[in-house]
Design an enzyme around this catalytic site. Sequence first.
Site, PDB file in Angstrom:
ATOM      1  N   ASP A 156       0.970  -1.163   0.175  1.00  0.00           N
ATOM      2  CA  ASP A 156       0.049   0.016   0.109  1.00  0.00           C
ATOM      3  C   ASP A 156       0.824   1.133  -0.092  1.00  0.00           C
ATOM      4  O   ASP A 156       2.125   1.242   0.529  1.00  0.00           O
ATOM      5  CB  ASP A 156      -0.681   0.063   1.234  1.00  0.00           C
ATOM      6  CG  ASP A 156      -2.078  -1.016   1.151  1.00  0.00           C
ATOM      7  OD1 ASP A 156      -2.238  -1.944   0.285  1.00  0.00           O
ATOM      8  OD2 ASP A 156      -3.100  -0.805   2.016  1.00  0.00           O
ATOM      9  N   ASP A 157       0.210   2.297  -0.495  1.00  0.00           N
ATOM     10  CA  ASP A 157       0.631   3.602  -0.358  1.00  0.00           C
ATOM     11  C   ASP A 157       1.524   4.369  -1.220  1.00  0.00           C
ATOM     12  O   ASP A 157       1.960   5.336  -1.166  1.00  0.00           O
ATOM     13  CB  ASP A 157       1.274   3.870   1.261  1.00  0.00           C
ATOM     14  CG  ASP A 157       0.129   3.672   2.029  1.00  0.00           C
ATOM     15  OD1 ASP A 157      -1.061   3.266   1.908  1.00  0.00           O
ATOM     16  OD2 ASP A 157       0.536   3.744   3.409  1.00  0.00           O
ATOM     17  N   HIS A 213      -5.728   2.770  -4.026  1.00  0.00           N
ATOM     18  CA  HIS A 213      -6.235   3.630  -2.879  1.00  0.00           C
ATOM     19  C   HIS A 213      -6.896   4.649  -3.308  1.00  0.00           C
ATOM     20  O   HIS A 213      -7.385   4.589  -4.506  1.00  0.00           O
ATOM     21  CB  HIS A 213      -4.974   4.046  -2.040  1.00  0.00           C
ATOM     22  CG  HIS A 213      -4.660   3.202  -0.787  1.00  0.00           C
ATOM     23  ND1 HIS A 213      -5.437   2.014  -0.402  1.00  0.00           N
ATOM     24  CD2 HIS A 213      -3.704   3.308   0.051  1.00  0.00           C
ATOM     25  CE1 HIS A 213      -4.930   1.784   0.660  1.00  0.00           C
ATOM     26  NE2 HIS A 213      -3.752   2.269   0.991  1.00  0.00           N
ATOM     27  N   HIS A 257      -4.257  10.072   0.470  1.00  0.00           N
ATOM     28  CA  HIS A 257      -4.293   8.970   1.643  1.00  0.00           C
ATOM     29  C   HIS A 257      -5.326   9.321   2.764  1.00  0.00           C
ATOM     30  O   HIS A 257      -4.795   9.885   3.824  1.00  0.00           O
ATOM     31  CB  HIS A 257      -3.108   8.590   2.102  1.00  0.00           C
ATOM     32  CG  HIS A 257      -3.261   7.088   2.888  1.00  0.00           C
ATOM     33  ND1 HIS A 257      -3.519   7.277   4.415  1.00  0.00           N
ATOM     34  CD2 HIS A 257      -2.837   6.091   2.622  1.00  0.00           C
ATOM     35  CE1 HIS A 257      -3.539   5.668   4.388  1.00  0.00           C
ATOM     36  NE2 HIS A 257      -2.976   5.006   3.432  1.00  0.00           N
ATOM     37  N   HIS A 286       3.845  -2.067   3.443  1.00  0.00           N
ATOM     38  CA  HIS A 286       3.999  -0.670   2.656  1.00  0.00           C
ATOM     39  C   HIS A 286       5.233  -0.340   1.942  1.00  0.00           C
ATOM     40  O   HIS A 286       6.216  -0.749   2.588  1.00  0.00           O
ATOM     41  CB  HIS A 286       3.678   0.331   3.872  1.00  0.00           C
ATOM     42  CG  HIS A 286       2.315  -0.009   4.411  1.00  0.00           C
ATOM     43  ND1 HIS A 286       2.267  -0.738   5.422  1.00  0.00           N
ATOM     44  CD2 HIS A 286       1.110   0.613   4.428  1.00  0.00           C
ATOM     45  CE1 HIS A 286       0.871  -0.841   5.960  1.00  0.00           C
ATOM     46  NE2 HIS A 286       0.272   0.145   5.413  1.00  0.00           N
TER      47      HIS A 286
END
Length: 457
Positions: free
Chosen positions: A48-49, A99, A103, A192
């Site tokens: 993620d991210d 996503h 965020h 991440h």
Amino acid sequence: MTLGKMTMWLLFFLLTVYAFIPGLLIRLFGYRAFKRGSGNNELALTFDDGPDEKYTAQLLDLLKEYDIKVTFFVVGKNAEKHADLIRRMHEEGHLIGIHNYEHKSNWLMLPKQVRRQIEQSSEIVERITGERPIYYRPPWGIINLFDFLTIRKFRLILWSRIVGDWWKHSHKTKLKKRLLKRLRSGEVILLHDSGETFGAYQDAPGQMLLALKEFIEELVPKGYKFLRIDDMLRDSNDFAVRERSFYRTAVVFLWMKWESLFHFLFQVQCVDRDTRFLHLRIRKYDGKTLELPDGERIQSGNRVAELHLDNRMLYSMGRSARTSMHLAIGLIREMERTMPKVADFILNDPDYSDVKGLYGISMINRGPANFGFTVLDLPKGVFAVLSKWYLRILLSVVHPQGSQRLQSKSEMLVPKIIVMSRKELLRRYQPENTAKIPAVKQERIASEQSSTAALGK
């Protein structure tokens, strides 16, 4: 109940419906979300991210070295900035999900903002790779009530294992230990590849990469395979069927608990304890004046008896009904049997002596007129929107065709006000007048109602 307490309970109700219940459904029960596969010695690594200029590039090098395919859930803003990394992910055979564009938690945004964030991220990835993403993971795994519809074109992906690799003191040894602890086949592992998000340590991905390398080196000789999410989903069809059945049961369980709490907090009374089909609660009407055909008017400040169906009984009827027609006929029979008891209840209970009439919100737009109700449009606003989605979710649980019903003639699934004056209620259903009431033509009403077949709060 004072105005202040009513406001407090209303805010509590809105927060519960908007945020907490949807979050609970997907995080604890995985409702409409995938969080674990079922294949033997299969794992899915998800990141993620990102993308991050430094650490995503290193991660891709590591994955290429071991010929492992993974799934990335990218932040749209970062993807826009590092298009070369998105292109490399795609060319090297990894799956790209999204996503939001930034965020941000879906709890802190209006439905329109969430939709815009998702669309932005999707368009950026599609522009770079030529393929539009169909997998979505909300930041922190948090959604709001409207996301069930906003993301219906996407497959919601959560995780079964999270190791805290964003913390400053997450050393590679600790991370590896957490990754291996009680590891089971089918795990969807959340990691991440960027430390730029709120609450994360900027250089934390460096330790994650060291731990991941040792994790891979230990598992590959043991026969473990690392799959993309789409490949794991294809291998988990039977599991997914069982999962949906379990989660539907969990949703119903939570719904019934919420109804019990609602009845307790707002002093909802049962009209007929033998079947518990209809419930009433006294409230002050606070909307625009309602002009009724018999000349009666319900104005702001008047006390009304708010009408509720028992969702437990409704769910039981929906499960046993083979078709929409059977459910509609069952509802008609219960209404015919119970309405005289409603009139008797209101006539004999001193607390209802000044009640001006019955009031409710329903998705049945035509049938109630046959019982003496006037059907009116619900004024546009937040309450109308919340009522619509609440009743749509209720319909997906209760209706024999489940969520498929929401995709058929959805333009008819609009909540409306159903209202009847006290005078009309007693005229039609007072015991001495019951014999004069013409029989309701069940088959005709059933055909009118077969397209909806669900009432709600």
